[in-house]
Motif scaffolding. Structure first.
Motif, PDB file in Angstrom:
ATOM      1  N   HIS A  24      31.501  -0.886   6.213  1.00 60.00           N
ATOM      2  CA  HIS A  24      32.238   0.178   6.889  1.00 60.00           C
ATOM      3  C   HIS A  24      33.624   0.208   6.416  1.00 60.00           C
ATOM      4  O   HIS A  24      34.402   1.175   6.153  1.00 60.00           O
ATOM      5  CB  HIS A  24      32.090  -0.114   8.456  1.00 60.00           C
ATOM      6  CG  HIS A  24      32.804   0.817   9.041  1.00 60.00           C
ATOM      7  ND1 HIS A  24      32.530   2.187   9.445  1.00 60.00           N
ATOM      8  CD2 HIS A  24      34.010   0.646  10.106  1.00 60.00           C
ATOM      9  CE1 HIS A  24      33.654   2.890  10.047  1.00 60.00           C
ATOM     10  NE2 HIS A  24      34.183   1.851  10.539  1.00 60.00           N
ATOM     11  N   ASP A  45      32.284   6.857   4.432  1.00 57.75           N
ATOM     12  CA  ASP A  45      33.191   7.899   3.942  1.00 57.75           C
ATOM     13  C   ASP A  45      34.797   7.622   4.023  1.00 57.75           C
ATOM     14  O   ASP A  45      35.386   8.557   3.659  1.00 57.75           O
ATOM     15  CB  ASP A  45      32.590   9.240   4.221  1.00 57.75           C
ATOM     16  CG  ASP A  45      32.820   9.603   5.643  1.00 57.75           C
ATOM     17  OD1 ASP A  45      32.605   8.466   6.365  1.00 57.75           O
ATOM     18  OD2 ASP A  45      33.135  10.602   6.093  1.00 57.75           O
ATOM     19  N   ARG A  80      29.857   4.633   9.278  1.00 62.68           N
ATOM     20  CA  ARG A  80      30.492   5.408   8.316  1.00 62.68           C
ATOM     21  C   ARG A  80      30.550   4.762   7.126  1.00 62.68           C
ATOM     22  O   ARG A  80      31.163   3.615   7.228  1.00 62.68           O
ATOM     23  CB  ARG A  80      31.436   6.393   8.911  1.00 62.68           C
ATOM     24  CG  ARG A  80      31.288   7.250   9.823  1.00 62.68           C
ATOM     25  CD  ARG A  80      32.642   8.000  10.454  1.00 62.68           C
ATOM     26  NE  ARG A  80      33.236   8.737   9.463  1.00 62.68           N
ATOM     27  CZ  ARG A  80      34.329   9.605   9.491  1.00 62.68           C
ATOM     28  NH1 ARG A  80      34.848   9.600  10.582  1.00 62.68           N
ATOM     29  NH2 ARG A  80      34.850  10.238   8.439  1.00 62.68           N
TER      30      ARG A  80
END
Length: 208
Positions: free
Chosen positions: A130, A160, A158
């Motif tokens: 992460h 990204d 996530r």
């Protein structure tokens, strides 16, 4: 062995889980979301001696309230400096630079390994993915682990955001979390508690 009590405070606009762990009048906090007034009031209400703050990673929803807690309690903060780079990035780049006035606090670098916390063993687990500096905290005797935004009930964190890595995150879960006893309770950074066996059997990211 002291019995460990865990209380959850859902803080800030992102509904971040902040955890108050206590045993025999002493306490630690894992992650401090934005506006920790209820957390501070609870520590005072119970008359707890706060010993430390432990951070899972440096995203603002997990550290935004640290300075407020430190204004009330003089305690060390422990974190992984692999997330320090976020302070150099702008908000536009998903960093923290413009927020430094609110989150600029001193901390002690913590390394993976075994520590004695609240009278029992705590294993600091290196769980990047992460963020590069993401950590998890496992209490074997209490059968629980605090995993930040690594894994959630039937979901994962996530990847990204800056320097996130899906391959590292999945590897961290497999090599650090899924090797824990099946009945280990997993306290995530958002959402409900789950267990190792529940995620092994139901998390779509791991079901073949």
């Amino acid at each position: 062995m002291r019995k460990l009590t865990v209380e959850t405070f859902v803080l800030g606009p992102d509904e971040t889980n902040c955890y108050l762990l206590s045993a025999e009048g002493k306490a630690i906090v894992i992650d401090v979301g934005i506006d920790p007034t209820r957390l501070i009031d609870r520590i005072d209400e119970l008359g707890l001696e706060l010993e430390a703050i432990y951070l899972t990673h440096f995203h603002v929803d997990h550290i935004g309230g640290v300075k407020e807690v430190l204004e009330r309690f003089t305690v060390p903060v422990f974190a992984n400096d692999n997330d320090e780079f976020l302070k150099e990035l702008s908000l536009e780049a998903m960093g923290l630079r413009e927020l430094m006035e609110y989150i600029d606090f001193e901390y002690t670098v913590i390394m993976p390994g075994r520590r004695k916390v609240l009278g029992q063993d705590m294993l600091v687990l290196d769980t990047p993915g992460h963020t590069p500096g993401s950590l998890s905290y496992f209490f074997p005797a209490a059968g629980c682990a605090f995993v930040g935004d690594l894994i959630f009930m039937i979901a994962v964190g996530r990847t990204d955001l800056p320097r996130g890595s899906s391959s590292e995150l999945l590897a961290s879960i497999r090599s650090r979390i899924f090797i824990l006893p099946d009945d280990t309770r997993l306290y995530s950074g958002h959402g409900p508690m789950t267990t190792v066996v529940h995620e092994k059997e139901n998390n779509p990211h791991f079901i073949i």
